[in-house]
Design a protein around this motif. Structure first.
Motif, PDB file in Angstrom:
ATOM      1  N   PHE A   1      -1.045  23.532  63.805  1.00 30.85           N
ATOM      2  CA  PHE A   1      -0.126  23.901  64.867  1.00 30.85           C
ATOM      3  C   PHE A   1       1.263  24.231  64.319  1.00 30.85           C
ATOM      4  CE2 PHE A   1       2.537  23.045  68.621  1.00 30.85           C
ATOM      5  CZ  PHE A   1       1.819  23.729  69.605  1.00 30.85           C
ATOM      6  N   ASN A   2       1.694  23.489  63.307  1.00 30.05           N
ATOM      7  CA  ASN A   2       3.033  23.692  62.729  1.00 30.05           C
ATOM      8  C   ASN A   2       3.204  25.070  62.091  1.00 30.05           C
ATOM      9  OD1 ASN A   2       3.832  21.146  63.501  1.00 30.05           O
ATOM     10  ND2 ASN A   2       3.499  20.207  61.494  1.00 30.05           N
ATOM     11  N   LEU A   3       2.120  25.695  61.698  1.00 28.06           N
ATOM     12  CA  LEU A   3       2.201  27.011  61.070  1.00 28.06           C
ATOM     13  C   LEU A   3       2.637  28.097  62.047  1.00 28.06           C
ATOM     14  CD1 LEU A   3      -1.017  26.906  58.850  1.00 28.06           C
ATOM     15  CD2 LEU A   3       1.355  26.718  58.086  1.00 28.06           C
ATOM     16  N   PHE A   4       2.613  27.770  63.339  1.00 25.21           N
ATOM     17  CA  PHE A   4       2.965  28.777  64.348  1.00 25.21           C
ATOM     18  C   PHE A   4       4.339  28.559  64.938  1.00 25.21           C
ATOM     19  CE2 PHE A   4      -1.588  28.560  64.042  1.00 25.21           C
ATOM     20  CZ  PHE A   4      -1.891  29.894  63.870  1.00 25.21           C
ATOM     21  N   LYS A   5       5.073  27.582  64.427  1.00 22.90           N
ATOM     22  CA  LYS A   5       6.430  27.328  64.937  1.00 22.90           C
ATOM     23  C   LYS A   5       7.413  28.333  64.365  1.00 22.90           C
ATOM     24  CE  LYS A   5       5.957  22.454  66.056  1.00 22.90           C
ATOM     25  NZ  LYS A   5       6.469  21.095  65.833  1.00 22.90           N
TER      26      LYS A   5
ATOM     27  N   ILE B   1      -6.507  33.228  61.510  1.00 22.26           N
ATOM     28  CA  ILE B   1      -7.435  32.719  60.496  1.00 22.26           C
ATOM     29  C   ILE B   1      -6.785  32.705  59.121  1.00 22.26           C
ATOM     30  CG2 ILE B   1      -9.625  33.146  59.315  1.00 22.26           C
ATOM     31  CD1 ILE B   1      -9.932  32.043  62.156  1.00 22.26           C
ATOM     32  N   GLU B   2      -6.075  33.781  58.775  1.00 22.59           N
ATOM     33  CA  GLU B   2      -5.380  33.829  57.482  1.00 22.59           C
ATOM     34  C   GLU B   2      -4.321  32.733  57.397  1.00 22.59           C
ATOM     35  OE1 GLU B   2      -5.496  38.557  56.311  1.00 22.59           O
ATOM     36  OE2 GLU B   2      -4.117  37.886  57.878  1.00 22.59           O
ATOM     37  N   THR B   3      -3.664  32.477  58.508  1.00 23.53           N
ATOM     38  CA  THR B   3      -2.594  31.479  58.534  1.00 23.53           C
ATOM     39  C   THR B   3      -3.139  30.071  58.330  1.00 23.53           C
ATOM     40  OG1 THR B   3      -1.271  32.870  60.005  1.00 23.53           O
ATOM     41  CG2 THR B   3      -0.693  30.535  59.890  1.00 23.53           C
ATOM     42  N   ILE B   4      -4.165  29.698  59.107  1.00 20.99           N
ATOM     43  CA  ILE B   4      -4.665  28.313  59.000  1.00 20.99           C
ATOM     44  C   ILE B   4      -5.475  28.092  57.728  1.00 20.99           C
ATOM     45  CG2 ILE B   4      -4.684  27.935  61.492  1.00 20.99           C
ATOM     46  CD1 ILE B   4      -7.835  28.090  61.216  1.00 20.99           C
ATOM     47  N   SER B   5      -5.867  29.163  57.058  1.00 20.59           N
ATOM     48  CA  SER B   5      -6.601  28.989  55.785  1.00 20.59           C
ATOM     49  C   SER B   5      -5.738  28.262  54.757  1.00 20.59           C
ATOM     50  CB  SER B   5      -7.061  30.338  55.229  1.00 20.59           C
ATOM     51  OG  SER B   5      -5.964  31.116  54.800  1.00 20.59           O
ATOM     52  N   LEU B   6      -4.420  28.289  54.957  1.00 22.18           N
ATOM     53  CA  LEU B   6      -3.506  27.566  54.067  1.00 22.18           C
ATOM     54  C   LEU B   6      -3.752  26.061  54.134  1.00 22.18           C
ATOM     55  CD1 LEU B   6      -0.203  29.496  54.896  1.00 22.18           C
ATOM     56  CD2 LEU B   6      -1.643  29.779  52.859  1.00 22.18           C
TER      57      LEU B   6
ATOM     58  N   SER C   1      -3.451  14.626  62.878  1.00 22.74           N
ATOM     59  CA  SER C   1      -2.578  15.092  61.803  1.00 22.74           C
ATOM     60  C   SER C   1      -3.004  16.472  61.303  1.00 22.74           C
ATOM     61  CB  SER C   1      -2.592  14.086  60.650  1.00 22.74           C
ATOM     62  OG  SER C   1      -1.846  14.556  59.556  1.00 22.74           O
ATOM     63  N   ARG C   2      -4.323  16.681  61.161  1.00 22.54           N
ATOM     64  CA  ARG C   2      -4.816  17.982  60.696  1.00 22.54           C
ATOM     65  C   ARG C   2      -4.548  19.071  61.734  1.00 22.54           C
ATOM     66  NH1 ARG C   2      -8.142  14.823  57.312  1.00 22.54           N
ATOM     67  NH2 ARG C   2      -9.447  13.911  58.934  1.00 22.54           N
ATOM     68  N   ALA C   3      -4.775  18.749  63.004  1.00 23.63           N
ATOM     69  CA  ALA C   3      -4.492  19.722  64.068  1.00 23.63           C
ATOM     70  C   ALA C   3      -2.998  20.041  64.124  1.00 23.63           C
ATOM     71  CB  ALA C   3      -4.983  19.188  65.409  1.00 23.63           C
ATOM     72  N   GLN C   4      -2.163  19.028  63.912  1.00 22.99           N
ATOM     73  CA  GLN C   4      -0.718  19.231  63.929  1.00 22.99           C
ATOM     74  C   GLN C   4      -0.286  20.116  62.761  1.00 22.99           C
ATOM     75  OE1 GLN C   4       1.534  17.878  66.421  1.00 22.99           O
ATOM     76  NE2 GLN C   4       2.685  19.546  65.460  1.00 22.99           N
ATOM     77  N   GLN C   5      -0.908  19.943  61.605  1.00 20.87           N
ATOM     78  CA  GLN C   5      -0.595  20.798  60.456  1.00 20.87           C
ATOM     79  C   GLN C   5      -0.896  22.258  60.744  1.00 20.87           C
ATOM     80  OE1 GLN C   5      -2.749  19.158  57.113  1.00 20.87           O
ATOM     81  NE2 GLN C   5      -1.635  17.229  57.197  1.00 20.87           N
TER      82      GLN C   5
END
Length: 294
Positions: free
Chosen positions: A290-294, A30-35, A284-288
């Motif tokens: 998702f990219n935070l976990f690479k 949650i903290e990560t995707i809040s970005l 695009s939003r889902a990919q953004q």
């Protein structure tokens, strides 16, 4: 100064820094995707927020609510179509079933279609524009509540008729009840009463937004004031189109508190759905995220 002691001190300081860097608390999902949350713009005349003085529902507020949660033997979402649906509308409902199963990470089933004759004359009216409308409250309180399957967590009606919530209102896209776990969504306005191949994706995106929004209410989530989010209130189709199908980090926190799904599996499932249906903005939003976990 003793050089040996100095070197030893440097060595232990290095070990200490290495220990703390290795044990640094990782950010939660949650903290990560809040970005990637997008701040809401200022409400304008005609917007839902402009006309409604709502207060933000904090996570603590949400936790205090008595709300519907999955339990053994009661963990399925049902869709109840009511009306006369053409081939494209049936496809739209099936894709909505697929989407909701990914969005909520629960089994979603479609019940046999009911005819429009289940709506009595007292629950119908003709609008000033000439189309027939159905009283949304009747669908929730008199129709669906009596037909809710034993294993149903929630029951969402889908009608091709336009809906109105009370005599002084022109229409409503959907309505839901926290208490009974019932809701209803209308297809009518998503394609201006005429679904075609050319406007199919536009209508589908509106339907998945409103359906997930209304079911979100059934799970106790109020209108979102935190960010651009599927749980934002909406008055018009342009406002619906402006809001994301993505739930913001706060609303995902609330949802997961009740449903306890795997965040990354959900995100992967949603990304695959958006890609398959060519819903490129949501992909695009889902990919953004998702990219935070690479």
């Amino acid at each position: 100064m003793n050089p040996g002691k100095f070197n030893s001190s440097i060595f232990y300081l290095f070990i200490l820094l290495l220990f703390f860097s290795c044990h640094k608390k990782e950010k939660s999902y949650i903290e990560t995707i809040s970005l990637n949350d997008v701040q809401l713009s200022k409400a304008r005349p005609g917007d839902w927020r402009y006309a409604h003085d709502e207060k933000i529902q904090t996570f603590e507020d949400f936790q205090k609510l008595k709300k519907i949660k999955p339990e053994p033997g009661k963990n399925t979402i049902y869709l109840q179509p009511v009306g006369e649906f053409n081939t494209l509308q049936k496809k739209e409902i099936e894709l909505t079933r697929e989407y909701l199963s990914k969005y909520f990470q629960l089994e979603v089933k479609i019940l046999p279609v009911l005819p429009n004759s289940v709506f009595p004359k007292s629950a119908r009216r003709i609008s000033k524009y000439g189309q027939e409308q159905i009283l949304a409250g009747y669908v929730l309180d008199s129709l669906l509540i009596k037909r809710k399957p034993e294993d149903a967590l929630v029951l969402m009606g889908i009608t091709e008729k336009d809906l109105f919530p009370k005599p002084e209102w022109n229409y409503v896209f959907g309505m839901a009840s926290y208490e009974t776990g019932t809701g209803v969504t209308s297809l009518y306005r998503f394609s201006d009463g005429n679904l075609s191949a050319s406007n199919f994706n536009e209508s589908l995106e509106r339907l998945i937004k409103i359906s997930s929004h209304e079911i979100g209410h059934m799970f106790g989530i109020s209108h979102c004031l935190n960010a651009n989010c599927v749980m934002n209130g909406t008055n018009t189709l342009p406002e619906t189109d402006f809001h994301f199908a993505r739930a913001c980090s706060l609303c995902q926190l609330k949802l997961n508190a009740s449903l306890r799904y795997d965040h990354q599996k959900r995100l992967t499932d949603l990304k695959q759905f958006f890609e398959k249906q060519h819903l490129n903005s949501e992909l695009s939003r889902a990919q953004q995220d998702f990219n935070l976990f690479k």
